[in-house]
Design a protein around this motif. Structure first.
Motif, short mmCIF file in Angstrom:
data_model
loop_
_atom_site.label_atom_id
_atom_site.label_comp_id
_atom_site.label_asym_id
_atom_site.label_seq_id
_atom_site.Cartn_x
_atom_site.Cartn_y
_atom_site.Cartn_z
N ARG A 148 36.28 39.02 41.34
CA ARG A 148 35.68 38.08 40.53
C ARG A 148 36.36 37.55 39.47
O ARG A 148 36.07 36.52 38.87
N ASN A 149 37.31 38.24 38.69
CA ASN A 149 38.14 37.97 37.67
C ASN A 149 38.95 36.59 38.24
O ASN A 149 39.53 36.70 39.18
N PRO A 150 38.73 35.67 37.47
CA PRO A 150 39.34 34.30 37.78
C PRO A 150 40.97 34.63 37.66
O PRO A 150 41.40 33.98 38.43
N GLY A 151 41.44 35.05 36.81
CA GLY A 151 42.89 35.38 36.82
C GLY A 151 43.60 36.17 37.90
O GLY A 151 44.45 35.65 38.31
N LEU A 152 42.89 37.10 38.43
CA LEU A 152 43.25 38.04 39.59
C LEU A 152 43.36 36.76 40.86
O LEU A 152 44.03 36.79 41.44
N LYS A 153 41.95 36.19 40.83
CA LYS A 153 41.84 35.00 41.95
C LYS A 153 42.93 34.24 41.99
O LYS A 153 43.47 33.84 43.00
N SER A 154 43.14 33.65 40.78
CA SER A 154 44.11 32.38 40.64
C SER A 154 45.72 33.05 41.15
O SER A 154 46.45 32.35 41.74
N ASP A 155 46.00 34.21 40.52
CA ASP A 155 47.19 35.02 41.05
C ASP A 155 47.38 34.95 42.35
O ASP A 155 48.29 34.63 42.94
N PHE A 156 46.22 35.34 43.06
CA PHE A 156 46.40 35.78 44.63
C PHE A 156 46.36 34.37 45.03
O PHE A 156 47.22 34.10 46.13
N VAL A 263 45.82 46.93 37.69
CA VAL A 263 45.38 45.97 38.11
C VAL A 263 46.52 44.65 38.09
O VAL A 263 46.63 43.88 38.95
N LEU A 264 46.70 44.45 36.93
CA LEU A 264 47.50 43.30 36.49
C LEU A 264 48.92 43.30 37.24
O LEU A 264 49.36 42.33 37.82
N LYS A 265 49.36 44.58 37.51
CA LYS A 265 50.62 44.81 37.91
C LYS A 265 50.45 44.58 39.71
O LYS A 265 51.18 44.05 40.24
N ALA A 266 49.19 44.60 40.15
CA ALA A 266 48.89 44.43 41.46
C ALA A 266 49.15 43.16 41.89
O ALA A 266 49.68 42.88 43.09
N THR A 267 48.91 42.12 41.11
CA THR A 267 48.94 40.81 41.29
C THR A 267 50.02 39.86 40.59
O THR A 267 50.13 38.76 40.79
N GLY A 268 50.23 40.31 39.50
CA GLY A 268 50.86 39.57 38.50
C GLY A 268 52.39 39.68 38.34
O GLY A 268 52.96 39.70 39.47
#
Ligand SMILES: *[C@@H]1O[C@H](CO)[C@@H](O)[C@H](O)[C@H]1NC(C)=O
Length: 345
Positions: A148-156, A263-268
């Motif tokens: 749901r978080n747009p930052g994580l979605k956009s990373d992915f 979480v940030l480390k997982a995709t960022g």
């Protein structure tokens, strides 16, 4: 103008003056002189005001007037980076709406890169893209939808887009400083298939508290030829990492706490740095550790991965030896603010 003004002077007595600006000059200079002086002051004020207003016109923005002949453009595109520009703008869930999303002239990307297609992904476009390009990978689409978080979605999303199509992904708060066709040095144009920039370099000192490694790669801007295997590893890694976290905290993907470092480390950038460095080591086994990239001065090729020094994508940063007060000639993009959604979510 024959009015007077009273003024208490240092000797403790009141004096009358014709005009305030005449105070100093009235003994020695003529009234005419004082008036001319006032006129000059007003002129300067008006000019400053006009100058301020003019910055909102195109006169002072040469990039908006950038033009290049189509012939010249076609002749110049020699690199393997696809002629495609991607940006992503996903809607912010209402409860996260605390800061506006920073934009830095998406149009500059188009104007500086004639011949390139430009896509600004929203949710529907992203879903359609994943369905059509990865029909056999339902898990990609499901993960994207569940987050749901747009930052994580956009990373992915950026890794999958660059894998499928290649081109340049860049965050919306970046500004291009050089046409993409000039990003890869001529000698490497037929070899480089992935272009990454250094965004942090501890330069041999202590690692900053927001960083994990002495050197970190940016994922706010990435350039690539299609189907680079680093993106496969990165996408798989995001999916694995996110699901592990949702199991660890027994929540759905949509509910994992995206403020969390893990979480940030997982995709960022941390995951990106590890994955890219693994890819570099496969092709350049002589590199022992990521700190071997520290202090890099020139773009350096490892196999088919081109690494740019700090000023490539990261000029203007307050660390890492980045050029802070001016944009150096080797700058390809500048990043104008941290992604607002990362911090508040
Ligand atoms: C991708 O990951 C696999 C498995 O860990 C590894 O063998 C391979 O070298 C990686 N590829 C790149 C380009 O890093």
């Amino acid at each position: 103008m024959d009015w007077t003004r009273m003024r208490l002077e240092e000797d403790g007595r009141w004096y009358a003056y014709k005009d305030w600006y005449a105070r100093k000059w009235s003994d020695t200079k003529s009234w005419a002189y004082a008036r001319r002086r006032a006129l000059v002051i007003w002129l300067v004020i008006v000019l400053l005001l006009l100058g301020y207003l003019f910055q909102f016109t195109t006169v002072f923005h040469p990039s908006r007037l950038y033009s290049i002949s189509y012939q010249e453009q076609v002749a110049r595109h020699n690199s393997l980076v696809s002629q495609k520009i991607w940006q992503i703008l996903l809607p912010m869930p209402k409860k996260l709406k605390s800061k506006p999303v920073a934009f830095a002239e998406p149009s500059a990307w188009m104007q500086m890169n004639p011949g390139y297609t430009y896509t600004l992904f929203g949710t529907e476009g992203a879903v359609a893209f994943l369905q059509s390009r990865f029909p056999r990978r339902q898990d990609y689409l499901e993960t994207f939808n569940e987050l749901r978080n747009p930052g994580l979605k956009s990373d992915f999303l950026r890794y999958m887009v660059l894998y499928a199509e290649g081109g340049v992904y860049s965050d919306l708060d970046t500004r291009p400083e050089k046409p993409i066709d000039e990003w890869v040095p001529t000698d490497y144009e037929t070899v480089a298939r992935l272009v990454v920039g250094i965004e942090y370099d501890s330069l041999g000192g202590d690692i900053g508290k927001d960083y994990t490694y002495p050197v970190q790669f940016a994922q706010w801007t990435i350039a690539a030829a299609p189907e680079h295997s680093v993106f496969v590893n990165m996408t798989e890694r995001c999916i694995r990492g996110l699901h592990e976290l949702s199991e660890k905290y027994s929540t759905s993907l949509g509910e994992i706490n995206s403020k969390d470092d893990e979480v940030l480390k997982a995709t960022g950038p941390v995951a990106w740095t590890e994955t890219v460095f693994e890819g570099i080591q496969v092709q350049a086994p002589e590199l022992q550790s990521i700190s071997d990239l520290s202090g890099m001065k020139e773009p350096t090729l490892y196999g088919d991965i081109l690494v740019l020094p700090i000023n490539g994508f990261g000029s203007g940063l307050p660390h890492s030896g980045s050029a802070r007060w001016f944009t150096p000639k080797e700058a390809l993009t500048t990043h104008h603010s941290e992604s607002s959604w990362r911090i508040n979510s």
